[in-house]
Design a protein around this motif. Structure first.
Motif, PDB file in Angstrom:
ATOM      1  N   ARG A 168      -8.644  -8.913   5.724  1.00 33.98           N
ATOM      2  CA  ARG A 168      -8.531 -10.235   5.102  1.00 33.98           C
ATOM      3  C   ARG A 168      -7.565 -10.925   4.138  1.00 33.98           C
ATOM      4  O   ARG A 168      -6.759 -11.900   4.694  1.00 33.98           O
ATOM      5  CB  ARG A 168     -10.114 -10.584   3.870  1.00 33.98           C
ATOM      6  CG  ARG A 168     -10.316 -10.973   3.120  1.00 33.98           C
ATOM      7  CD  ARG A 168     -10.972 -10.660   2.403  1.00 33.98           C
ATOM      8  NE  ARG A 168     -12.513  -9.554   2.389  1.00 33.98           N
ATOM      9  CZ  ARG A 168     -12.803  -8.695   1.885  1.00 33.98           C
ATOM     10  NH1 ARG A 168     -11.839  -8.487   0.885  1.00 33.98           N
ATOM     11  NH2 ARG A 168     -13.191  -8.138   2.372  1.00 33.98           N
ATOM     12  N   TYR A 180      -8.510   9.099   4.903  1.00 34.58           N
ATOM     13  CA  TYR A 180     -10.166   9.166   4.349  1.00 34.58           C
ATOM     14  C   TYR A 180     -10.814   9.603   4.345  1.00 34.58           C
ATOM     15  O   TYR A 180     -11.221  10.461   5.346  1.00 34.58           O
ATOM     16  CB  TYR A 180     -10.079   7.749   5.813  1.00 34.58           C
ATOM     17  CG  TYR A 180      -9.070   6.312   5.394  1.00 34.58           C
ATOM     18  CD1 TYR A 180      -9.061   5.677   4.185  1.00 34.58           C
ATOM     19  CD2 TYR A 180      -8.551   6.640   6.600  1.00 34.58           C
ATOM     20  CE1 TYR A 180      -8.115   4.580   3.836  1.00 34.58           C
ATOM     21  CE2 TYR A 180      -7.776   5.468   6.431  1.00 34.58           C
ATOM     22  CZ  TYR A 180      -7.296   4.516   5.143  1.00 34.58           C
ATOM     23  OH  TYR A 180      -6.210   3.667   5.327  1.00 34.58           O
ATOM     24  N   GLU A 195     -13.352   1.461   6.278  1.00 32.41           N
ATOM     25  CA  GLU A 195     -14.187   0.719   6.267  1.00 32.41           C
ATOM     26  C   GLU A 195     -13.280  -0.356   5.588  1.00 32.41           C
ATOM     27  O   GLU A 195     -12.791  -1.382   5.409  1.00 32.41           O
ATOM     28  CB  GLU A 195     -15.347   0.291   7.096  1.00 32.41           C
ATOM     29  CG  GLU A 195     -15.470   1.295   8.303  1.00 32.41           C
ATOM     30  CD  GLU A 195     -17.127   1.116   7.934  1.00 32.41           C
ATOM     31  OE1 GLU A 195     -17.727   1.401   7.046  1.00 32.41           O
ATOM     32  OE2 GLU A 195     -17.508   1.421   9.596  1.00 32.41           O
ATOM     33  N   THR A 196     -13.494  -0.398   4.374  1.00 37.48           N
ATOM     34  CA  THR A 196     -12.956  -0.793   2.831  1.00 37.48           C
ATOM     35  C   THR A 196     -11.743  -1.382   2.847  1.00 37.48           C
ATOM     36  O   THR A 196     -11.567  -2.964   3.110  1.00 37.48           O
ATOM     37  CB  THR A 196     -13.244  -0.324   1.812  1.00 37.48           C
ATOM     38  OG1 THR A 196     -14.712   0.097   1.834  1.00 37.48           O
ATOM     39  CG2 THR A 196     -13.538  -1.294   0.343  1.00 37.48           C
ATOM     40  N   LYS A 197     -11.230  -0.280   3.498  1.00 41.66           N
ATOM     41  CA  LYS A 197      -9.320  -0.409   3.317  1.00 41.66           C
ATOM     42  C   LYS A 197      -9.050  -1.573   4.732  1.00 41.66           C
ATOM     43  O   LYS A 197      -7.852  -2.201   4.160  1.00 41.66           O
ATOM     44  CB  LYS A 197      -8.819   0.648   3.950  1.00 41.66           C
ATOM     45  CG  LYS A 197      -7.679   0.952   4.312  1.00 41.66           C
ATOM     46  CD  LYS A 197      -7.126   0.615   2.431  1.00 41.66           C
ATOM     47  CE  LYS A 197      -4.996   0.641   2.456  1.00 41.66           C
ATOM     48  NZ  LYS A 197      -4.800   0.529   1.032  1.00 41.66           N
ATOM     49  N   ASP A 252       0.914  -1.294  -0.687  1.00 41.94           N
ATOM     50  CA  ASP A 252       0.004   0.214   0.117  1.00 41.94           C
ATOM     51  C   ASP A 252       0.672   1.724  -0.269  1.00 41.94           C
ATOM     52  O   ASP A 252       1.545   2.026   1.348  1.00 41.94           O
ATOM     53  CB  ASP A 252      -0.812   0.418   1.183  1.00 41.94           C
ATOM     54  CG  ASP A 252      -1.933  -0.761   1.216  1.00 41.94           C
ATOM     55  OD1 ASP A 252      -2.533  -1.615   0.044  1.00 41.94           O
ATOM     56  OD2 ASP A 252      -1.890  -1.531   2.404  1.00 41.94           O
ATOM     57  N   GLU A 270     -16.673   4.821   5.017  1.00 43.40           N
ATOM     58  CA  GLU A 270     -16.847   3.719   4.258  1.00 43.40           C
ATOM     59  C   GLU A 270     -15.604   3.214   3.443  1.00 43.40           C
ATOM     60  O   GLU A 270     -15.152   2.127   4.018  1.00 43.40           O
ATOM     61  CB  GLU A 270     -18.049   4.173   3.562  1.00 43.40           C
ATOM     62  CG  GLU A 270     -18.512   2.321   2.498  1.00 43.40           C
ATOM     63  CD  GLU A 270     -19.346   2.880   1.479  1.00 43.40           C
ATOM     64  OE1 GLU A 270     -19.783   2.040   0.565  1.00 43.40           O
ATOM     65  OE2 GLU A 270     -19.484   3.879   1.598  1.00 43.40           O
ATOM     66  N   GLU A 271     -14.402   4.207   2.871  1.00 46.34           N
ATOM     67  CA  GLU A 271     -13.671   4.083   2.339  1.00 46.34           C
ATOM     68  C   GLU A 271     -13.048   3.579   3.712  1.00 46.34           C
ATOM     69  O   GLU A 271     -11.662   2.822   3.009  1.00 46.34           O
ATOM     70  CB  GLU A 271     -13.488   5.536   1.944  1.00 46.34           C
ATOM     71  CG  GLU A 271     -11.738   4.832   1.020  1.00 46.34           C
ATOM     72  CD  GLU A 271     -11.425   7.210   1.213  1.00 46.34           C
ATOM     73  OE1 GLU A 271     -10.357   6.966   0.328  1.00 46.34           O
ATOM     74  OE2 GLU A 271     -12.034   7.590   1.274  1.00 46.34           O
ATOM     75  N   ALA A 317     -10.880  -3.855   5.942  1.00 46.34           N
ATOM     76  CA  ALA A 317     -11.372  -5.213   5.454  1.00 46.34           C
ATOM     77  C   ALA A 317     -10.591  -5.579   5.036  1.00 46.34           C
ATOM     78  O   ALA A 317     -10.353  -7.112   4.409  1.00 46.34           O
ATOM     79  CB  ALA A 317     -12.822  -5.208   5.251  1.00 46.34           C
ATOM     80  N   GLU A 318      -9.956  -4.850   3.805  1.00 45.96           N
ATOM     81  CA  GLU A 318      -8.695  -5.810   2.819  1.00 45.96           C
ATOM     82  C   GLU A 318      -7.359  -6.047   3.777  1.00 45.96           C
ATOM     83  O   GLU A 318      -7.450  -7.230   2.731  1.00 45.96           O
ATOM     84  CB  GLU A 318      -8.741  -5.038   1.673  1.00 45.96           C
ATOM     85  CG  GLU A 318      -9.601  -3.911   0.740  1.00 45.96           C
ATOM     86  CD  GLU A 318      -9.321  -3.110  -0.805  1.00 45.96           C
ATOM     87  OE1 GLU A 318      -8.027  -2.881  -0.136  1.00 45.96           O
ATOM     88  OE2 GLU A 318      -9.962  -2.382  -1.409  1.00 45.96           O
TER      89      GLU A 318
END
Length: 184
Positions: free
Chosen positions: A175, A160, A167-169, A11, A164-165, A171-172
């Motif tokens: 995961r 950010y 949280e998506t990052k 990243d 939502e942005e 979560a990625e």
């Protein structure tokens, strides 16, 4: 922006080369030049600025103070321009599952310690932590929570724009690295 291969995730982190920094450095420089010009104009008693008469401003104390503000503003602007030029704070976060290592790299100010590289074992990471503070000065920061040490920031405060942005990052990252998410 990020890049991910099967076992490696990188990243990229932007540093000080942002539009806001360019704007602030330009505004500070133009203001500092204006203050210096007014101070020098009051000293020399010549109208260097067409709409401002040099006789209206006495050199002591107004002209001297204006000149001082101009010099101070020039130094602050110069500091910002050098920070932009060196791109301080840019770098990357790298998760390598093959080697089991998390690397955090950032560029600093020139000198002996310009390259900042910190490495940890992924097994020493406890979780991905999200810190959110809403309000006038909202804060959204992702951290790596270590088992035995303090939290390590992965992002800048203003990176950010939406929850939502972020949280998506998170979560990625969770995961990919098989970690839990803490916060919210």
């Amino acid at each position: 922006m990020n890049s991910q291969v099967e076992d490696i995730r990188v990243d990229f982190v932007t540093g000080s080369r942002k539009i806001g920094n360019f704007c602030w450095a330009s505004i500070l420089l133009s203001g500092a030049l204006g203050f210096s010009t007014v101070g020098f104009s009051s000293y020399s008693q010549k109208d260097l600025i067409p709409f401002l008469s040099a006789e209206q401003i006495l050199f002591i104390p107004q002209g001297l103070v204006m000149f001082f503000y101009g010099i101070a503003g020039s130094f602050i602007s110069l500091y910002l321009w050098f920070t932009i030029w060196w791109n301080v704070g840019s770098g990357y976060n790298r998760f390598d599952k093959r080697k089991g290592i998390f690397s955090l790299f950032r560029w600093g100010f020139p000198g002996k310690n310009r390259r900042i590289l910190i490495q940890f074992y992924i097994e020493d990471i406890q979780a991905i932590r999200m810190e959110v503070q809403e309000g006038f000065f909202s804060r959204r920061v992702l951290y790596i929570k270590m088992k035995s040490q303090q939290n390590i920031p992965l992002s800048r405060i203003e990176e950010y724009s939406t929850l939502e942005e972020m949280e998506t990052k998170a979560a990625e990252l969770a995961r990919f690295s098989k970690l839990s998410i803490e916060g919210i």
